[in-house]
Design an enzyme around this catalytic site. Structure first.
Site, PDB file in Angstrom:
ATOM      1  N   CYS A 115     -27.268 -51.461  63.236  1.00  0.00           N
ATOM      2  CA  CYS A 115     -27.205 -50.939  61.872  1.00  0.00           C
ATOM      3  C   CYS A 115     -27.600 -52.060  60.912  1.00  0.00           C
ATOM      4  O   CYS A 115     -27.448 -53.237  61.216  1.00  0.00           O
ATOM      5  CB  CYS A 115     -25.786 -50.510  61.528  1.00  0.00           C
ATOM      6  SG  CYS A 115     -25.160 -49.201  62.580  1.00  0.00           S
ATOM      7  N   ARG A 143     -35.107 -53.525  62.744  1.00  0.00           N
ATOM      8  CA  ARG A 143     -33.906 -53.573  63.577  1.00  0.00           C
ATOM      9  C   ARG A 143     -33.745 -52.281  64.379  1.00  0.00           C
ATOM     10  O   ARG A 143     -32.940 -52.238  65.308  1.00  0.00           O
ATOM     11  CB  ARG A 143     -32.662 -53.764  62.693  1.00  0.00           C
ATOM     12  CG  ARG A 143     -32.626 -55.102  61.986  1.00  0.00           C
ATOM     13  CD  ARG A 143     -31.633 -55.092  60.846  1.00  0.00           C
ATOM     14  NE  ARG A 143     -30.252 -55.020  61.267  1.00  0.00           N
ATOM     15  CZ  ARG A 143     -29.449 -56.073  61.411  1.00  0.00           C
ATOM     16  NH1 ARG A 143     -29.915 -57.287  61.205  1.00  0.00           N
ATOM     17  NH2 ARG A 143     -28.197 -55.927  61.772  1.00  0.00           N
ATOM     18  N   TRP A 178     -27.743 -47.139  63.468  1.00  0.00           N
ATOM     19  CA  TRP A 178     -28.058 -46.988  64.902  1.00  0.00           C
ATOM     20  C   TRP A 178     -26.764 -46.469  65.511  1.00  0.00           C
ATOM     21  O   TRP A 178     -25.739 -47.159  65.507  1.00  0.00           O
ATOM     22  CB  TRP A 178     -28.469 -48.332  65.488  1.00  0.00           C
ATOM     23  CG  TRP A 178     -28.468 -48.365  66.980  1.00  0.00           C
ATOM     24  CD1 TRP A 178     -27.437 -48.742  67.783  1.00  0.00           C
ATOM     25  CD2 TRP A 178     -29.537 -47.993  67.854  1.00  0.00           C
ATOM     26  NE1 TRP A 178     -27.805 -48.635  69.101  1.00  0.00           N
ATOM     27  CE2 TRP A 178     -29.090 -48.176  69.177  1.00  0.00           C
ATOM     28  CE3 TRP A 178     -30.837 -47.528  67.641  1.00  0.00           C
ATOM     29  CZ2 TRP A 178     -29.887 -47.912  70.280  1.00  0.00           C
ATOM     30  CZ3 TRP A 178     -31.620 -47.269  68.757  1.00  0.00           C
ATOM     31  CH2 TRP A 178     -31.157 -47.462  70.040  1.00  0.00           C
ATOM     32  N   ASN A 231     -21.504 -52.035  59.428  1.00  0.00           N
ATOM     33  CA  ASN A 231     -22.191 -52.395  60.662  1.00  0.00           C
ATOM     34  C   ASN A 231     -21.111 -52.952  61.593  1.00  0.00           C
ATOM     35  O   ASN A 231     -20.326 -53.791  61.173  1.00  0.00           O
ATOM     36  CB  ASN A 231     -23.241 -53.476  60.335  1.00  0.00           C
ATOM     37  CG  ASN A 231     -24.035 -53.892  61.533  1.00  0.00           C
ATOM     38  OD1 ASN A 231     -23.953 -53.257  62.583  1.00  0.00           O
ATOM     39  ND2 ASN A 231     -24.813 -54.944  61.386  1.00  0.00           N
ATOM     40  N   GLY A 232     -21.022 -52.463  62.840  1.00  0.00           N
ATOM     41  CA  GLY A 232     -19.990 -52.956  63.761  1.00  0.00           C
ATOM     42  C   GLY A 232     -19.172 -51.791  64.300  1.00  0.00           C
ATOM     43  O   GLY A 232     -19.601 -50.636  64.245  1.00  0.00           O
ATOM     44  N   GLU A 266     -33.783 -60.816  88.517  1.00  0.00           N
ATOM     45  CA  GLU A 266     -34.054 -60.548  87.101  1.00  0.00           C
ATOM     46  C   GLU A 266     -34.809 -61.726  86.457  1.00  0.00           C
ATOM     47  O   GLU A 266     -35.725 -61.516  85.661  1.00  0.00           O
ATOM     48  CB  GLU A 266     -32.721 -60.271  86.379  1.00  0.00           C
ATOM     49  CG  GLU A 266     -32.790 -60.101  84.884  1.00  0.00           C
ATOM     50  CD  GLU A 266     -33.699 -58.960  84.412  1.00  0.00           C
ATOM     51  OE1 GLU A 266     -34.147 -58.157  85.244  1.00  0.00           O
ATOM     52  OE2 GLU A 266     -33.997 -58.919  83.209  1.00  0.00           O
ATOM     53  N   LYS A 300     -38.426 -61.318  84.659  1.00  0.00           N
ATOM     54  CA  LYS A 300     -38.672 -61.704  83.262  1.00  0.00           C
ATOM     55  C   LYS A 300     -39.864 -62.647  83.172  1.00  0.00           C
ATOM     56  O   LYS A 300     -40.739 -62.473  82.355  1.00  0.00           O
ATOM     57  CB  LYS A 300     -37.407 -62.378  82.720  1.00  0.00           C
ATOM     58  CG  LYS A 300     -36.962 -62.029  81.380  1.00  0.00           C
ATOM     59  CD  LYS A 300     -36.413 -60.656  81.113  1.00  0.00           C
ATOM     60  CE  LYS A 300     -36.912 -59.498  81.877  1.00  0.00           C
ATOM     61  NZ  LYS A 300     -36.244 -58.258  81.694  1.00  0.00           N
ATOM     62  N   GLU A 350     -43.298 -60.850  84.058  1.00  0.00           N
ATOM     63  CA  GLU A 350     -43.827 -59.826  83.148  1.00  0.00           C
ATOM     64  C   GLU A 350     -44.314 -60.403  81.830  1.00  0.00           C
ATOM     65  O   GLU A 350     -45.211 -59.842  81.220  1.00  0.00           O
ATOM     66  CB  GLU A 350     -42.832 -58.681  82.929  1.00  0.00           C
ATOM     67  CG  GLU A 350     -41.629 -59.018  82.113  1.00  0.00           C
ATOM     68  CD  GLU A 350     -40.700 -57.823  81.912  1.00  0.00           C
ATOM     69  OE1 GLU A 350     -41.177 -56.723  81.685  1.00  0.00           O
ATOM     70  OE2 GLU A 350     -39.469 -58.034  81.990  1.00  0.00           O
ATOM     71  N   HIS A 374     -36.443 -67.088 106.177  1.00  0.00           N
ATOM     72  CA  HIS A 374     -36.975 -66.030 107.040  1.00  0.00           C
ATOM     73  C   HIS A 374     -38.396 -65.629 106.645  1.00  0.00           C
ATOM     74  O   HIS A 374     -38.863 -64.564 107.059  1.00  0.00           O
ATOM     75  CB  HIS A 374     -36.053 -64.805 107.002  1.00  0.00           C
ATOM     76  CG  HIS A 374     -34.701 -65.101 107.568  1.00  0.00           C
ATOM     77  ND1 HIS A 374     -34.475 -65.358 108.896  1.00  0.00           N
ATOM     78  CD2 HIS A 374     -33.498 -65.234 106.958  1.00  0.00           C
ATOM     79  CE1 HIS A 374     -33.194 -65.620 109.099  1.00  0.00           C
ATOM     80  NE2 HIS A 374     -32.571 -65.551 107.923  1.00  0.00           N
ATOM     81  N   LYS A 414     -42.396 -50.048  76.737  1.00  0.00           N
ATOM     82  CA  LYS A 414     -40.939 -50.188  76.615  1.00  0.00           C
ATOM     83  C   LYS A 414     -40.216 -49.046  77.318  1.00  0.00           C
ATOM     84  O   LYS A 414     -39.226 -49.244  77.981  1.00  0.00           O
ATOM     85  CB  LYS A 414     -40.559 -50.225  75.124  1.00  0.00           C
ATOM     86  CG  LYS A 414     -39.065 -50.423  74.866  1.00  0.00           C
ATOM     87  CD  LYS A 414     -38.632 -51.809  75.287  1.00  0.00           C
ATOM     88  CE  LYS A 414     -37.140 -52.028  75.187  1.00  0.00           C
ATOM     89  NZ  LYS A 414     -36.740 -53.179  76.046  1.00  0.00           N
TER      90      LYS A 414
HETATM   91  C1  F6R Z   1     -38.149 -55.207  82.335  1.00  0.00           C
HETATM   92  C2  F6R Z   1     -37.909 -53.868  81.788  1.00  0.00           C
HETATM   93  C3  F6R Z   1     -38.065 -52.705  82.673  1.00  0.00           C
HETATM   94  C4  F6R Z   1     -36.982 -51.662  82.407  1.00  0.00           C
HETATM   95  C5  F6R Z   1     -37.238 -50.392  83.240  1.00  0.00           C
HETATM   96  C6  F6R Z   1     -36.135 -49.376  83.071  1.00  0.00           C
HETATM   97  O1  F6R Z   1     -37.950 -56.196  81.370  1.00  0.00           O
HETATM   98  O2  F6R Z   1     -37.603 -53.716  80.625  1.00  0.00           O
HETATM   99  O3  F6R Z   1     -38.059 -53.092  84.013  1.00  0.00           O
HETATM  100  O4  F6R Z   1     -35.750 -52.216  82.737  1.00  0.00           O
HETATM  101  O5  F6R Z   1     -38.449 -49.811  82.838  1.00  0.00           O
HETATM  102  O6  F6R Z   1     -35.981 -48.983  81.753  1.00  0.00           O
HETATM  103  P1  F6R Z   1     -34.673 -48.250  81.281  1.00  0.00           P
HETATM  104  O7  F6R Z   1     -33.525 -49.188  81.407  1.00  0.00           O
HETATM  105  O8  F6R Z   1     -34.947 -47.862  79.859  1.00  0.00           O
HETATM  106  O9  F6R Z   1     -34.490 -47.061  82.163  1.00  0.00           O
END
Ligand code: F6R
Length: 600
Positions: free
Chosen positions: A2, A27, A70, A96-97, A476, A480, A483, A499, A595
């Site tokens: 928010c 935001r 939000w 906000n919060g 992870e 990161k 990508e 292995h 995204k």
């Molecule tokens: C990596 C990333 C993707 C998402 C995946 C699932 O940084 O963002 O691997 O984690 O596409 O997305 P959600 O969580 O929205 O189902």
């Protein structure tokens, strides 16, 4: 997240506050609203975009507050949009919060007040209505209300017949802008940076009263001086809250996001968790298997959760990459809970897996960030991770919030299945509450991580290793880095290295080891020794000082128990970010990625 804004000065407040709200659009939000005070208070609010908000083109009001919402409590609707008002409409409040004790306050107030929204915020104007007696100033009444609130907030309020705006900050940012002929209040400087760069950051516990010619700050009821600073941003940086990329901004938002995930959910004395779930107790006690479905980063958070659910809730847990669930899923639906973990709530593969589980007749639960998303409409139950909107394509803060929320879910199950005693639960919960502070400590090392990234950026390939809870974080960390930097990066269970993958390790490759509590560091160190003798450079993220002698570089992780690997992951996020930035990559929009992946 928010966003709050406020203006009091000599100009018409409506266009100014509208502009400040537009400046906070980065935001992310689902509803917007404005309240103006020209002696009387008028409110304009609705679900949707700031540009669609219906407000008079001009007004005589030189005092206004605004909000972009939000959703965390209640769907994104016109009624749930801020500002919220008291019964008489003379007081308007934006927030906000999360007000943790809003349930109790609402129960107490509901026989004397009419509530018109599902939000936690609405208790504030009604409390203020009771305190704003004819002989009280707005500030005095506001301070009495704050004494009743538990939780995190940035608040702003204005009232008929009272001059200016009052605001307060607790665990949620609030900043004052000093301009010629007026003052601003906002959650973030970009809201008003085009009007002034002269700012005062408020501190937790501060109350502020803004009029057109004065700003007074109070702490514990006494006036205090807070420093004024000049911000030096350009307009583009301002859009991202002063950060070069949304990803970096979101990495730095983690302490606040985590506080929101934990807020109001922990009963540390009783060693229990409150998650607002209505799963029947007999189902919770008898469920034989939890099947988690997720993709990408959410899948890594699920791997973390699997270990904790099995440990605390004594139940068999399987994790499936959602796109693979169609080949194996849907078995024993009568004794199975299927949990879909998805930040967006819109990922086609995850929804596909969920639909298969639903068709088989399984009970389902969503763990998501997005109120009103498709996944929440197709599951029996939902737990929100409350991370706020994430705009960078690479998931960062939502991973941490997912893990912490899933840890709460594990404790919730464990307590209700009788497999976790209250003392152990209290210990886990107390560790969780230290995580936001520990993450902040790591974020404070950002400059050092950039130096480390500079040292490692030219390696040919990166291998991330970890064990137990360190393994999902190794996976992870590699995801990161690959990508956003486009470097070759792989994550492995450290024991698997010998292995096969060990054949790839050379003096031109780097190994990044997760060596924290919860991640069997002494066992991972064996893998470190193996790669060290092959000449690879080893970077360790570690809470064990004695690991340092085996490492080329060590980044220290504060001690917080089972959540330590999540804290270590913040180093890996920063590392990936800086390696990618040094290579000038399109960090917020890496090539070929989206995204929200809404196609199978
Ligand atoms: C990596 C990333 C993707 C998402 C995946 C699932 O940084 O963002 O691997 O984690 O596409 O997305 P959600 O969580 O929205 O189902």
């Amino acid at each position: 997240m928010c966003g709050i804004t406020g203006y009091v000065g000599t100009e018409d407040g409506i266009p100014i506050v509208q502009e400040t709200l537009r400046n906070l659009e980065y935001r992310g939000y689902d509803s917007a609203g404005v309240a103006v005070n020209d002696g009387d208070v008028a409110v304009y609010k609705q679900a949707g975009q700031v540009e669609d908000l219906t407000v008079p083109a001009t007004s005589a009001a030189s005092c206004a507050i605004g909000h972009t919402r939000w959703s965390t409590h209640g769907e994104p609707t016109d009624d749930n949009a801020h500002p919220h008002t008291d019964c008489s409409g003379r007081i308007a409040v934006v927030h906000n919060g999360i007000i943790d004790n809003y349930d109790d306050l609402r129960a107490e107030l509901s026989d004397r007040h009419t509530f018109t929204s599902d939000t936690d915020t609405e208790v504030v104007p009604h409390l203020l209505e009771e305190e704003l007696t004819p002989d009280a100033t707005l500030q005095e009444a506001f301070e009495r209300v704050l004494e009743r609130l538990e939780g995190s907030y940035a608040l702003a309020a204005t009232a008929r017949g009272h001059e200016g705006i009052v605001g307060a900050r607790q665990d949620s940012p609030l900043v004052v802008g000093h301009a010629d002929g007026g003052h601003f209040l906002a959650s973030d400087v970009p809201a008003f940076v085009e009007y002034t760069r002269d700012v005062t950051y408020l501190e937790d516990g501060d109350v502020v009263h803004l009029t057109d010619d004065d700003v007074s700050v109070f702490s514990d009821g006494r006036p205090v001086q807070r420093d004024r600073r000049t911000v030096e941003w350009d307009a583009q940086a301002a859009e991202k809250g002063g950060y070069d990329h949304y990803m970096l901004k979101e990495i730095h938002e983690q302490p606040q996001a985590l506080r929101q995930a934990l807020s109001g959910r922990i009963d540390e004395l009783g060693g229990d968790v409150e998650l607002d779930l209505s799963l029947p107790p007999e189902f919770v006690e008898s469920v034989e298997e939890i099947q988690i479905v997720a993709c990408g980063t959410s899948y890594h958070a699920s791997l973390y959760a699997k270990e904790l659910l099995e440990r605390y809730a004594d139940v068999r847990v399987t994790t499936s990459i959602a796109s693979e669930y169609e080949f194996s899923g849907g078995r024993d639906p009568w004794s199975t809970l299927v949990v879909a973990v998805t930040q967006s709530g819109e990922t086609a593969d995850t929804l596909g897996a969920l639909r298969r589980a639903n068709a088989a007749g399984a009970r389902t639960l969503a763990v998501t960030n997005t109120v009103g998303s498709t996944v929440t409409r197709e599951t029996d139950e939902t737990v929100y991770i409350r991370a706020g909107p994430e705009i960078g394509v690479a998931a960062t803060k939502t991973f941490a919030s997912q893990v912490v929320t899933l840890t709460l879910l594990s404790v919730w199950f464990g307590r209700r299945r009788g497999s976790l005693d209250s003392e152990t639960a209290a210990e886990v919960l107390s560790g969780l509450q230290r995580v936001p502070g520990a993450v902040q400590q790591v974020l404070d090392q950002d400059a050092r991580v950039r130096d480390v990234a500079r040292e490692y950026a030219d390696e040919e390939a990166f291998f991330f290793v970890g064990r137990d809870l360190g393994r999902p974080v190794a996976l992870e960390g590699a995801l990161k880095l690959k990508e956003i930097s486009y470097d070759h990066a792989e994550g492995f269970a450290a024991g698997e290295l010998k292995h096969g993958p060990l054949a790839l390790v050379t003096p031109e490759t780097a190994v990044i080891a997760v060596l924290t509590d919860g991640g069997a560091p002494e066992k991972t160190l064996k893998a470190v020794k193996e790669v060290d003798s092959r000449g690879a450079s080893v970077l360790g993220v570690s809470s064990a000082d004695d690991a340092e002698k085996y490492l080329d570089t060590m980044l220290s992780v504060p001690e917080v128990g089972v959540a330590e690997p999540v804290v270590a992951n913040v180093y890996l996020q920063l590392f990936a970010y800086h390696v990618a930035d040094l290579k000038d990559r399109a960090i917020d929009k890496p090539r070929n990625l989206a995204k929200s992946v809404t196609v199978e």
